[in-house]
Design a protein around this motif. Structure first.
Motif, PDB file in Angstrom:
ATOM      1  N   VAL A  37       0.822  -1.213   0.000  1.00 29.32           N
ATOM      2  CA  VAL A  37       0.000   0.000   0.000  1.00 29.32           C
ATOM      3  C   VAL A  37       0.853   1.259   0.000  1.00 29.32           C
ATOM      4  CG1 VAL A  37      -1.744   1.291   1.295  1.00 29.32           C
ATOM      5  CG2 VAL A  37      -1.898  -1.198   1.151  1.00 29.32           C
ATOM      6  N   GLU A  38       2.009   1.192   0.624  1.00 25.58           N
ATOM      7  CA  GLU A  38       2.865   2.379   0.751  1.00 25.58           C
ATOM      8  C   GLU A  38       3.291   2.941  -0.597  1.00 25.58           C
ATOM      9  OE1 GLU A  38       5.914   0.937   3.295  1.00 25.58           O
ATOM     10  OE2 GLU A  38       4.892   1.571   5.142  1.00 25.58           O
ATOM     11  N   LYS A  39       3.318   2.096  -1.632  1.00 26.86           N
ATOM     12  CA  LYS A  39       3.740   2.579  -2.956  1.00 26.86           C
ATOM     13  C   LYS A  39       2.757   3.589  -3.529  1.00 26.86           C
ATOM     14  CE  LYS A  39       1.704  -1.257  -5.591  1.00 26.86           C
ATOM     15  NZ  LYS A  39       2.003  -2.424  -6.454  1.00 26.86           N
ATOM     16  N   TYR A  40       1.523   3.616  -2.987  1.00 28.33           N
ATOM     17  CA  TYR A  40       0.544   4.601  -3.426  1.00 28.33           C
ATOM     18  C   TYR A  40       0.724   5.946  -2.727  1.00 28.33           C
ATOM     19  CZ  TYR A  40      -1.858   0.708  -5.663  1.00 28.33           C
ATOM     20  OH  TYR A  40      -2.165  -0.376  -6.443  1.00 28.33           O
ATOM     21  N   LYS A  41       1.674   6.002  -1.800  1.00 25.98           N
ATOM     22  CA  LYS A  41       2.006   7.221  -1.077  1.00 25.98           C
ATOM     23  C   LYS A  41       0.782   7.894  -0.432  1.00 25.98           C
ATOM     24  CE  LYS A  41       6.167   8.332  -3.748  1.00 25.98           C
ATOM     25  NZ  LYS A  41       6.422   6.956  -4.041  1.00 25.98           N
ATOM     26  N   PRO A  42       0.055   7.179   0.418  1.00 23.39           N
ATOM     27  CA  PRO A  42      -1.094   7.800   1.098  1.00 23.39           C
ATOM     28  C   PRO A  42      -0.621   8.866   2.077  1.00 23.39           C
ATOM     29  CG  PRO A  42      -0.624   5.656   2.055  1.00 23.39           C
ATOM     30  CD  PRO A  42       0.271   5.785   0.862  1.00 23.39           C
ATOM     31  N   ASN A  43      -1.495   9.809   2.371  1.00 20.44           N
ATOM     32  CA  ASN A  43      -1.147  10.849   3.351  1.00 20.44           C
ATOM     33  C   ASN A  43      -0.827  10.229   4.702  1.00 20.44           C
ATOM     34  OD1 ASN A  43      -1.640  12.866   1.443  1.00 20.44           O
ATOM     35  ND2 ASN A  43      -3.808  12.991   2.000  1.00 20.44           N
ATOM     36  N   THR A  44      -1.690   9.337   5.152  1.00 21.48           N
ATOM     37  CA  THR A  44      -1.454   8.588   6.380  1.00 21.48           C
ATOM     38  C   THR A  44      -1.823   7.140   6.120  1.00 21.48           C
ATOM     39  OG1 THR A  44      -3.692   8.976   7.256  1.00 21.48           O
ATOM     40  CG2 THR A  44      -1.970  10.566   7.886  1.00 21.48           C
ATOM     41  N   LEU A  45      -1.192   6.228   6.856  1.00 26.74           N
ATOM     42  CA  LEU A  45      -1.458   4.800   6.701  1.00 26.74           C
ATOM     43  C   LEU A  45      -1.518   4.172   8.094  1.00 26.74           C
ATOM     44  CD1 LEU A  45      -1.796   2.279   4.980  1.00 26.74           C
ATOM     45  CD2 LEU A  45       0.686   2.152   4.750  1.00 26.74           C
ATOM     46  N   LYS A  46      -2.712   3.709   8.473  1.00 28.92           N
ATOM     47  CA  LYS A  46      -2.926   3.136   9.801  1.00 28.92           C
ATOM     48  C   LYS A  46      -3.500   1.731   9.670  1.00 28.92           C
ATOM     49  CE  LYS A  46      -2.161   7.109  12.072  1.00 28.92           C
ATOM     50  NZ  LYS A  46      -1.115   7.291  13.096  1.00 28.92           N
ATOM     51  N   VAL A  47      -3.318   0.937  10.736  1.00 30.66           N
ATOM     52  CA  VAL A  47      -3.855  -0.418  10.777  1.00 30.66           C
ATOM     53  C   VAL A  47      -4.741  -0.566  12.005  1.00 30.66           C
ATOM     54  CG1 VAL A  47      -3.322  -2.875  10.978  1.00 30.66           C
ATOM     55  CG2 VAL A  47      -1.860  -1.386   9.592  1.00 30.66           C
ATOM     56  N   ALA A  48      -5.945  -1.088  11.796  1.00 28.72           N
ATOM     57  CA  ALA A  48      -6.852  -1.412  12.902  1.00 28.72           C
ATOM     58  C   ALA A  48      -7.106  -2.915  12.873  1.00 28.72           C
ATOM     59  CB  ALA A  48      -8.174  -0.658  12.769  1.00 28.72           C
ATOM     60  N   SER A  49      -6.911  -3.578  14.010  1.00 20.55           N
ATOM     61  CA  SER A  49      -7.153  -5.012  14.099  1.00 20.55           C
ATOM     62  C   SER A  49      -8.055  -5.289  15.292  1.00 20.55           C
ATOM     63  CB  SER A  49      -5.841  -5.777  14.254  1.00 20.55           C
ATOM     64  OG  SER A  49      -6.071  -7.172  14.311  1.00 20.55           O
ATOM     65  N   LEU A  50      -9.041  -6.158  15.076  1.00 20.51           N
ATOM     66  CA  LEU A  50      -9.933  -6.493  16.179  1.00 20.51           C
ATOM     67  C   LEU A  50      -9.185  -7.251  17.264  1.00 20.51           C
ATOM     68  CD1 LEU A  50     -12.782  -6.593  17.386  1.00 20.51           C
ATOM     69  CD2 LEU A  50     -13.176  -8.692  16.081  1.00 20.51           C
ATOM     70  N   LEU A  51      -8.338  -8.201  16.851  1.00 20.18           N
ATOM     71  CA  LEU A  51      -7.611  -9.032  17.801  1.00 20.18           C
ATOM     72  C   LEU A  51      -6.112  -8.996  17.525  1.00 20.18           C
ATOM     73  CD1 LEU A  51      -9.865 -12.241  17.707  1.00 20.18           C
ATOM     74  CD2 LEU A  51     -10.040 -10.316  19.296  1.00 20.18           C
ATOM     75  N   VAL A  52      -5.337  -9.072  18.590  1.00 21.38           N
ATOM     76  CA  VAL A  52      -3.891  -9.253  18.496  1.00 21.38           C
ATOM     77  C   VAL A  52      -3.534 -10.448  19.366  1.00 21.38           C
ATOM     78  CG1 VAL A  52      -1.616  -8.280  18.949  1.00 21.38           C
ATOM     79  CG2 VAL A  52      -3.466  -6.795  18.141  1.00 21.38           C
ATOM     80  N   LYS A  53      -2.898 -11.451  18.766  1.00 22.54           N
ATOM     81  CA  LYS A  53      -2.535 -12.650  19.525  1.00 22.54           C
ATOM     82  C   LYS A  53      -1.137 -12.503  20.130  1.00 22.54           C
ATOM     83  CE  LYS A  53      -5.280 -16.246  17.249  1.00 22.54           C
ATOM     84  NZ  LYS A  53      -5.226 -17.577  16.605  1.00 22.54           N
ATOM     85  N   ARG A  54      -1.022 -12.931  21.379  1.00 12.75           N
ATOM     86  CA  ARG A  54       0.297 -13.007  22.001  1.00 12.75           C
ATOM     87  C   ARG A  54       0.937 -14.325  21.575  1.00 12.75           C
ATOM     88  NH1 ARG A  54      -2.712 -11.135  26.300  1.00 12.75           N
ATOM     89  NH2 ARG A  54      -2.886 -13.217  27.215  1.00 12.75           N
ATOM     90  N   THR A  55       1.972 -14.242  20.788  1.00  8.89           N
ATOM     91  CA  THR A  55       2.639 -15.436  20.295  1.00  8.89           C
ATOM     92  C   THR A  55       4.141 -15.221  20.251  1.00  8.89           C
ATOM     93  OG1 THR A  55       2.944 -16.851  18.346  1.00  8.89           O
ATOM     94  CG2 THR A  55       2.152 -14.631  17.937  1.00  8.89           C
TER      95      THR A  55
END
Length: 208
Positions: free
Chosen positions: A140-158
């Motif tokens: 996605v970064e190749k599209y050069k967005p103004n901002t790039l964020k990630v939202a995840s419902l779950l994060v596993k401890r591994t």
């Protein structure tokens, strides 16, 4: 403590993702306390996160996202298939916030491609090792967005995690095989509203 060092500490605190942690010794909720599809009776161990708590948490994430992005136009990129329900509910809450504000926020959802340079929010269901999301970020970064964020419902401890943390996370959970709320096991359990832990009988029953 000098002003500079205090400012640095406050900045670090601001960047730490706020997440609800579910500990390894959390016993979960008895299945008999909830309703769920009868065809899954005997296939689950317990309810890890009830549907109502999931929905309330997503509403809070929507408020945090809107506050951070600052009521700017947003391109939401949904990672299929497990992320579609989380994405749909999150976008609905974002739209409600926009409707109740004095500024219009344009919101578009894409599943495959990005055509414009704007604020991009990648919506994922579960972050485990982090490698999949990091690969997607690179694309996605190749599209050069103004901002790039990630939202995840779950994060596993591994132990296999590479240290990646999403910008917005609903729950941090033990390294368990969870199903429900569109999370599946071989395409089953997507119709289960609660997030539950599948048992060995269920894995064997729906094994491909």
């Amino acid at each position: 403590m000098s002003y500079g060092s205090l400012r640095d500490v406050l900045e670090c605190i601001r960047k730490i993702p706020v997440v609800i942690q579910i500990m390894d010794d959390w016993p979960g909720y008895d299945l008999n306390l909830f309703t769920y599809p009868q065809h899954y009776y005997g296939d689950l161990d317990y309810v890890l996160i009830p549907h109502g708590i999931v929905v309330d948490r997503i509403e809070r994430l929507a408020k945090d996202i809107m506050k951070d992005i600052g009521y700017c136009d947003i391109m939401v990129l949904c990672v299929l298939k497990g992320g579609y329900k989380f994405c749909a509910d999150l976008v609905e809450h974002l739209k409600n916030i926009s409707r109740n504000s004095d500024r219009f926020v344009s919101m578009k959802v894409d599943f495959i491609r990005l055509k414009s340079y704007r604020n991009v929010l990648i919506v994922e269901d579960v972050v485990g090792t982090g490698r999949t999301v990091k690969a997607l970020l690179g694309s996605v970064e190749k599209y050069k967005p103004n901002t790039l964020k990630v939202a995840s419902l779950l994060v596993k401890r591994t132990s296999r995690s590479d240290g990646f943390k999403p910008d917005y996370a609903g729950f941090e959970i033990p390294n368990l095989f969870v199903v429900g709320y569109a999370l599946d096991y071989n395409e089953y359990f997507r119709d289960l509203n609660h997030i539950c832990v599948i048992n060995e009988h269920g894995k064997e029953k729906y094994r491909v």
